[in-house]
Motif scaffolding. Sequence first.
Motif, PDB file in Angstrom:
ATOM      1  N   UNK A 164       0.855  -1.189   0.000  1.00 26.35           N
ATOM      2  CA  UNK A 164       0.000   0.000   0.000  1.00 26.35           C
ATOM      3  C   UNK A 164       0.891   1.240   0.000  1.00 26.35           C
ATOM      4  N   UNK A 165       0.622   2.199  -0.898  1.00 27.60           N
ATOM      5  CA  UNK A 165       1.385   3.448  -0.858  1.00 27.60           C
ATOM      6  C   UNK A 165       1.197   4.156   0.479  1.00 27.60           C
ATOM      7  N   UNK A 166       2.314   4.476   1.127  1.00 25.57           N
ATOM      8  CA  UNK A 166       2.291   5.107   2.452  1.00 25.57           C
ATOM      9  C   UNK A 166       3.160   6.356   2.454  1.00 25.57           C
ATOM     10  N   UNK A 167       2.708   7.358   3.191  1.00 23.76           N
ATOM     11  CA  UNK A 167       3.473   8.588   3.371  1.00 23.76           C
ATOM     12  C   UNK A 167       3.439   8.987   4.835  1.00 23.76           C
ATOM     13  N   UNK A 168       4.462   9.722   5.255  1.00 23.84           N
ATOM     14  CA  UNK A 168       4.465  10.349   6.572  1.00 23.84           C
ATOM     15  C   UNK A 168       4.900  11.789   6.372  1.00 23.84           C
ATOM     16  N   UNK A 169       4.076  12.708   6.889  1.00 21.12           N
ATOM     17  CA  UNK A 169       4.399  14.127   6.828  1.00 21.12           C
ATOM     18  C   UNK A 169       4.751  14.612   8.225  1.00 21.12           C
TER      19      UNK A 169
END
Length: 173
Positions: free
Chosen positions: A18-23
């Motif tokens: 799953x595409x994951x990001x953390x900002x």
Amino acid sequence: MTQLNMTEVAKRLDGANIPLTIADATRPDMPLCYVNPAFCNATGYDSEQVIGKNCRFLQGDLDNDTARLKMRRGLAQRTGFQVVFRNKRADGSTFDNLVIIEPLTDAEGELLYVVGSQFVLKEGMQAEQANSAGQGIVREIDKLLQLNERLRATSRQALARSMAASVKLWLER
């Protein structure tokens, strides 16, 4: 919550499908501090191109006013939510993206990080269908988390019983 160790995060999340990001919510404009390879595959951008930017760059000049408003409200409330954005890949092609957001706060409720899970929607899928599907995904994740907690509790109980039995056996010698 302490600063995230991005090396540890990458070790754990790079293999996710799953595409994951953390900002980083502690920095102005909440720049991305982590994206996994699945995110890069979905968007066509390399991590070097996106780290340090707000994920908003994916929207380009597309109309996402309603989604942006929902994003601002959800972040202000510090609760998990989902929203559908129309985005652009590196090659300029567009796609609809269901984003499930989980804000991470400290003990005082200060927003530290924003974790995003992206689901590229099939062509023609309506936002209502996507939101319904997203809610189903969140329910399934919640079930898995609850099961994980029950398994942990059971494992702790089994370990305690095993240790007690070992001590009992040792004392009976």
